[in-house]
Design a protein around this motif. Structure first.
Motif, PDB file in Angstrom:
ATOM      1  N   TYR A  49     -21.788  42.043  12.247  1.00 17.66           N
ATOM      2  CA  TYR A  49     -21.511  40.986  11.286  1.00 17.66           C
ATOM      3  C   TYR A  49     -20.024  40.672  11.393  1.00 17.66           C
ATOM      4  O   TYR A  49     -19.244  41.492  11.891  1.00 17.66           O
ATOM      5  CB  TYR A  49     -21.841  41.480   9.869  1.00 17.66           C
ATOM      6  N   CYS A  50     -19.646  39.531  10.916  1.00 19.50           N
ATOM      7  CA  CYS A  50     -18.234  39.138  10.995  1.00 19.50           C
ATOM      8  C   CYS A  50     -17.335  40.238  10.411  1.00 19.50           C
ATOM      9  O   CYS A  50     -17.514  40.675   9.272  1.00 19.50           O
ATOM     10  CB  CYS A  50     -18.036  37.841  10.225  1.00 19.50           C
ATOM     11  N   ALA A  51     -16.348  40.672  11.215  1.00 19.52           N
ATOM     12  CA  ALA A  51     -15.491  41.789  10.799  1.00 19.52           C
ATOM     13  C   ALA A  51     -14.616  41.418   9.593  1.00 19.52           C
ATOM     14  O   ALA A  51     -14.175  42.291   8.850  1.00 19.52           O
ATOM     15  CB  ALA A  51     -14.619  42.241  11.964  1.00 19.52           C
ATOM     16  N   ILE A  52     -14.365  40.117   9.412  1.00 13.19           N
ATOM     17  CA  ILE A  52     -13.560  39.713   8.247  1.00 13.19           C
ATOM     18  C   ILE A  52     -14.362  39.987   6.971  1.00 13.19           C
ATOM     19  O   ILE A  52     -13.841  40.531   5.991  1.00 13.19           O
ATOM     20  CB  ILE A  52     -13.168  38.219   8.364  1.00 13.19           C
ATOM     21  N   LEU A  53     -15.639  39.665   7.019  1.00  4.30           N
ATOM     22  CA  LEU A  53     -16.458  39.886   5.815  1.00  4.30           C
ATOM     23  C   LEU A  53     -16.781  41.363   5.618  1.00  4.30           C
ATOM     24  O   LEU A  53     -16.929  41.826   4.481  1.00  4.30           O
ATOM     25  CB  LEU A  53     -17.720  39.027   5.881  1.00  4.30           C
ATOM     26  N   ARG A  54     -16.845  42.117   6.706  1.00  4.17           N
ATOM     27  CA  ARG A  54     -16.983  43.570   6.548  1.00  4.17           C
ATOM     28  C   ARG A  54     -15.709  44.118   5.892  1.00  4.17           C
ATOM     29  O   ARG A  54     -15.761  45.029   5.063  1.00  4.17           O
ATOM     30  CB  ARG A  54     -17.210  44.234   7.907  1.00  4.17           C
ATOM     31  N   GLY A  75     -16.011  24.998   3.169  1.00  8.89           N
ATOM     32  CA  GLY A  75     -14.685  25.477   3.581  1.00  8.89           C
ATOM     33  C   GLY A  75     -14.709  26.927   4.008  1.00  8.89           C
ATOM     34  O   GLY A  75     -13.682  27.482   4.412  1.00  8.89           O
ATOM     35  N   LYS A  76     -15.865  27.571   3.928  1.00 10.02           N
ATOM     36  CA  LYS A  76     -15.961  28.949   4.410  1.00 10.02           C
ATOM     37  C   LYS A  76     -17.212  29.036   5.276  1.00 10.02           C
ATOM     38  O   LYS A  76     -17.260  28.391   6.302  1.00 10.02           O
ATOM     39  CB  LYS A  76     -15.970  29.916   3.216  1.00 10.02           C
ATOM     40  N   CYS A  77     -18.257  29.737   4.854  1.00 10.92           N
ATOM     41  CA  CYS A  77     -19.435  29.829   5.730  1.00 10.92           C
ATOM     42  C   CYS A  77     -20.612  30.452   4.979  1.00 10.92           C
ATOM     43  O   CYS A  77     -20.443  31.028   3.906  1.00 10.92           O
ATOM     44  CB  CYS A  77     -19.111  30.691   6.939  1.00 10.92           C
ATOM     45  N   ASP A  78     -21.790  30.348   5.601  1.00  7.75           N
ATOM     46  CA  ASP A  78     -22.991  30.945   5.013  1.00  7.75           C
ATOM     47  C   ASP A  78     -22.897  32.463   4.963  1.00  7.75           C
ATOM     48  O   ASP A  78     -23.457  33.100   4.072  1.00  7.75           O
ATOM     49  CB  ASP A  78     -24.230  30.554   5.832  1.00  7.75           C
ATOM     50  N   CYS A  79     -22.202  33.029   5.958  1.00  7.35           N
ATOM     51  CA  CYS A  79     -22.062  34.497   5.961  1.00  7.35           C
ATOM     52  C   CYS A  79     -21.388  34.936   4.658  1.00  7.35           C
ATOM     53  O   CYS A  79     -21.786  35.931   4.042  1.00  7.35           O
ATOM     54  CB  CYS A  79     -21.233  34.948   7.145  1.00  7.35           C
ATOM     55  N   ALA A  80     -20.373  34.173   4.218  1.00  8.15           N
ATOM     56  CA  ALA A  80     -19.676  34.518   2.969  1.00  8.15           C
ATOM     57  C   ALA A  80     -20.609  34.333   1.770  1.00  8.15           C
ATOM     58  O   ALA A  80     -20.555  35.106   0.806  1.00  8.15           O
ATOM     59  CB  ALA A  80     -18.424  33.658   2.816  1.00  8.15           C
ATOM     60  N   GLY A 148      -8.224  28.471  15.699  1.00 10.94           N
ATOM     61  CA  GLY A 148      -9.209  29.388  15.124  1.00 10.94           C
ATOM     62  C   GLY A 148      -8.875  29.810  13.714  1.00 10.94           C
ATOM     63  O   GLY A 148      -7.999  29.238  13.061  1.00 10.94           O
ATOM     64  N   VAL A 149      -9.595  30.817  13.262  1.00 11.34           N
ATOM     65  CA  VAL A 149      -9.337  31.399  11.946  1.00 11.34           C
ATOM     66  C   VAL A 149      -8.275  32.487  12.124  1.00 11.34           C
ATOM     67  O   VAL A 149      -8.086  32.972  13.235  1.00 11.34           O
ATOM     68  CB  VAL A 149     -10.628  32.038  11.346  1.00 11.34           C
ATOM     69  N   PRO A 150      -7.576  32.885  11.066  1.00 14.73           N
ATOM     70  CA  PRO A 150      -6.700  34.056  11.212  1.00 14.73           C
ATOM     71  C   PRO A 150      -7.561  35.260  11.604  1.00 14.73           C
ATOM     72  O   PRO A 150      -8.560  35.546  10.937  1.00 14.73           O
ATOM     73  CB  PRO A 150      -6.118  34.241   9.806  1.00 14.73           C
ATOM     74  N   SER A 197     -12.505  32.854  18.121  1.00 18.42           N
ATOM     75  CA  SER A 197     -13.417  32.995  16.971  1.00 18.42           C
ATOM     76  C   SER A 197     -13.712  34.471  16.772  1.00 18.42           C
ATOM     77  O   SER A 197     -13.627  35.266  17.716  1.00 18.42           O
ATOM     78  CB  SER A 197     -14.721  32.226  17.209  1.00 18.42           C
ATOM     79  N   GLN A 198     -14.043  34.805  15.545  1.00 19.06           N
ATOM     80  CA  GLN A 198     -14.491  36.179  15.284  1.00 19.06           C
ATOM     81  C   GLN A 198     -15.873  36.337  15.897  1.00 19.06           C
ATOM     82  O   GLN A 198     -16.680  35.413  15.846  1.00 19.06           O
ATOM     83  CB  GLN A 198     -14.602  36.428  13.774  1.00 19.06           C
ATOM     84  N   SER A 199     -16.150  37.507  16.464  1.00 18.11           N
ATOM     85  CA  SER A 199     -17.506  37.760  16.967  1.00 18.11           C
ATOM     86  C   SER A 199     -18.493  37.576  15.815  1.00 18.11           C
ATOM     87  O   SER A 199     -18.175  37.919  14.676  1.00 18.11           O
ATOM     88  CB  SER A 199     -17.621  39.193  17.493  1.00 18.11           C
ATOM     89  N   PHE A 200     -19.646  37.050  16.121  1.00 14.81           N
ATOM     90  CA  PHE A 200     -20.760  36.840  15.168  1.00 14.81           C
ATOM     91  C   PHE A 200     -20.481  35.724  14.155  1.00 14.81           C
ATOM     92  O   PHE A 200     -21.159  35.634  13.137  1.00 14.81           O
ATOM     93  CB  PHE A 200     -21.142  38.139  14.430  1.00 14.81           C
ATOM     94  N   CYS A 201     -19.476  34.893  14.418  1.00 21.33           N
ATOM     95  CA  CYS A 201     -19.175  33.779  13.523  1.00 21.33           C
ATOM     96  C   CYS A 201     -19.753  32.491  14.121  1.00 21.33           C
ATOM     97  O   CYS A 201     -19.688  32.273  15.332  1.00 21.33           O
ATOM     98  CB  CYS A 201     -17.663  33.630  13.379  1.00 21.33           C
ATOM     99  N   ALA A 202     -20.280  31.626  13.248  1.00 23.36           N
ATOM    100  CA  ALA A 202     -20.850  30.365  13.724  1.00 23.36           C
ATOM    101  C   ALA A 202     -19.791  29.482  14.390  1.00 23.36           C
ATOM    102  O   ALA A 202     -20.111  28.638  15.231  1.00 23.36           O
ATOM    103  CB  ALA A 202     -21.483  29.624  12.547  1.00 23.36           C
ATOM    104  N   LYS A 203     -18.536  29.687  14.037  1.00 22.89           N
ATOM    105  CA  LYS A 203     -17.472  28.868  14.630  1.00 22.89           C
ATOM    106  C   LYS A 203     -17.306  29.134  16.128  1.00 22.89           C
ATOM    107  O   LYS A 203     -16.614  28.390  16.823  1.00 22.89           O
ATOM    108  CB  LYS A 203     -16.132  29.128  13.922  1.00 22.89           C
ATOM    109  N   SER A 204     -17.922  30.207  16.639  1.00 26.25           N
ATOM    110  CA  SER A 204     -17.792  30.484  18.080  1.00 26.25           C
ATOM    111  C   SER A 204     -18.406  29.342  18.899  1.00 26.25           C
ATOM    112  O   SER A 204     -17.950  29.053  20.007  1.00 26.25           O
ATOM    113  CB  SER A 204     -18.429  31.830  18.440  1.00 26.25           C
TER     114      SER A 204
HETATM  115  S1  SF4 Z   1     -16.083  31.484   8.889  1.00 27.95           S
HETATM  116 FE1  SF4 Z   1     -16.550  32.917  10.535  1.00 27.95          FE
HETATM  117  S2  SF4 Z   1     -14.738  34.213  10.656  1.00 27.95           S
HETATM  118 FE2  SF4 Z   1     -14.661  33.199   8.664  1.00 27.95          FE
HETATM  119  S3  SF4 Z   1     -15.673  34.630   7.292  1.00 27.95           S
HETATM  120 FE3  SF4 Z   1     -17.233  33.197   7.980  1.00 27.95          FE
HETATM  121  S4  SF4 Z   1     -18.176  34.233   9.731  1.00 27.95           S
HETATM  122 FE4  SF4 Z   1     -16.218  35.254   9.358  1.00 27.95          FE
END
Ligand code: SF4
Lengths: 251, 228
Positions: A49-54, A75-80, A148-150, A197-204
């Protein structure tokens, strides 16, 4: 007494203004705030899963938070959005979901300034905690671009020269318009660019797509920390594009 | 000037004062005190006075040897796979896979010793396994042997899977330049689709030589460099 407010992503300006007005302290949960193994989160969030959200979950497990604002909109994502459910169940404090669709542009002077990239991105992420206009910073002539994202681990940034211009969501972040897709798509075709992009992020998908269209670009992804091959790829790309990478920190 | 390409299994050493023929020796036999002047590869930072990274060396060496503005060069070593793509004389794309491409070359070499196989005598199979890394692919070999395939057939299926995986990693070019230890494996080369040109094991050393040449003539251009 001031409260400790956790933020995830870029909450709407009105929220930041309120926190500042109330004299509360903000902690950015997207960034590593404590020293603990990230695998401590495995009981709550998948390892893949996205390491930022972990990291958000890891910080939340350890910090004495009073309240969390988590941006879950465009402005963020479904993962969040899904992580907001996990936090709501995990924490005994309110978890407030926001959908930042602010359109008032604050500009992005740091993104185009001359400064070590790590410091530049740190200052941009810190700027989210303030509702004040940005101080002017003179722009520099860019030698390359970072899109990209930070990243979860800012060590990824230390190979880039000071004249790296910042694009993508990080630019949207400084502009305080995190849902501005048009700004996120902005690139400079005249300079070599690294699309991160972060691995496992849709932005990839967007990173790869924009890199494919750009005349001199690579797309890279990174999970928790950059591997030596990821670092070598950035270093070689910059070097072979005629940009002198900063090798002080090369392993 | 002592140049070195430190591979995981083999190191390639060139003493420029003694001619053009590099020495190949198992990396584990290299004296601990060995120190190169300019090097690339595994631990190059510690074993040389100056190092450049492997992708940089590969791109510079490939550009010097191939002498074309557009090409794709894939390097298959013991531990990892790398590629560079040039377009109009500039690096347009590159990749380095040390994780999923891990140990492919090393496993292929181990298998020939274990099963006593000569890769020159094994015809390329028309089907194979889907293999993403050397270690995971081993179980396919054992399964195939249990299912009745000969050892040579099973290993050939594995090598074909690895070759296709490496080819996809380089984005499936119609024409491919190949470097690294697997150039001398006829079965692996035959399993790669498209037109394949083998360049051998010394492309990274050629990249080090190109770097030296640039040092000697700073006005000459390395790939990607433009006169300012
Ligand atoms: S946008 Fe991508 S990098 Fe940012 S929190 Fe969501 S999955 Fe992670």
């Amino acid at each position: 007494m001031s409260r400790l407010i956790g933020i995830v992503g870029v909450p709407p300006l009105a929220v930041i203004e309120k926190i500042n007005r109330d004299g509360d302290r903000i902690v950015d949960l997207d960034e590593p705030q404590i020293r603990a193994p990230i695998d401590q989160t495995a009981a709550h969030i998948p390892r893949v899963y996205c390491a930022i959200l972990r990291t958000v979950v890891l910080n939340s497990l350890h910090l004495p938070l009073d309240l969390v604002y988590i941006d879950v909109g465009p402005g963020k994502c479904d993962c969040a959005l899904h992580v907001s459910d996990i936090l709501a169940d995990l924490l005994r404090v309110p978890v407030i979901r926001t959908r930042n669709q602010d359109t008032r542009s604050f500009g992005y002077p740091l993104c185009t300034s001359r400064m070590p990239l790590m410091e530049k991105v740190s200052r941009i992420t810190k700027s989210v905690q303030s509702a004040a206009p940005h101080a002017p910073v003179p722009p520099c002539q860019p030698s390359c671009g970072f899109w990209g994202v930070p990243p979860r681990d800012f060590a990824l940034l230390d190979l880039f020269p000071e004249t790296t211009h910042v694009f993508g969501w990080t630019r949207c972040m400084e502009n305080k318009t995190p849902a501005d897709l048009e700004l996120e798509h902005q690139v400079d075709p005249t300079i070599p660019m690294v699309f991160f992009s972060q691995s496992f992020c849709a932005k990839s998908a967007l990173a790869k797509h924009l890199a494919d269209k750009h005349p001199r670009a690579i797309a890279i992804d990174c999970d928790v920390t950059p591997s030596s091959s990821t670092r070598a790829k950035i270093e070689a790309f910059l070097e072979l594009s005629g940009v002198v990478p900063d090798r002080r920190h090369t392993p | 000037m002592l140049l070195a390409d430190f591979g995981t299994s083999y190191s390639k050493i060139l003493d420029t004062a003694k001619g053009d023929t590099p020495l190949i020796l198992p990396t584990k036999e290299l004296p601990r005190s060995f120190m190169a002047d300019l090097a690339t590869g595994h631990n190059a930072g510690r074993r040389s006075r100056r190092s450049i990274n492997e992708l940089t060396a590969l791109a510079r060496g490939g550009y010097a040897l191939i002498q074309r503005p557009d090409f794709v060069l894939l390097d298959c070593g013991s531990r990892d796979i790398k590629f560079v793509r040039f377009q109009d004389g500039k690096v347009a794309d590159m990749g380095w896979n040390a994780e999923c491409g891990a140990s492919m070359g090393f496993t292929i070499e181990l298998l020939s010793t274990y099963y006593n196989l000569d890769y020159a005598e094994i015809p390329p199979p028309t089907t194979g396994f889907s293999v993403t890394c050397g270690v995971l692919g081993m179980s396919h070999i054992f399964d195939a042997i249990i299912a009745g395939a000969s050892e040579a057939e099973a290993v050939a299926g594995f090598v074909r899977g690895i070759a296709l995986n490496a080819y996809r990693f380089a984005h499936e070019p119609e024409e491919l330049y190949l470097s690294g230890g697997l150039c001398s494996n006829p079965l692996f080369v035959a399993c790669l689709p498209g037109r394949v040109h083998t360049l051998g094991r010394f492309v990274l050393l050629a990249g080090l030589q190109a770097t030296l040449a640039q040092d000697a003539h700073p006005d000459s251009l390395l790939p990607g460099q433009t006169k300012s």
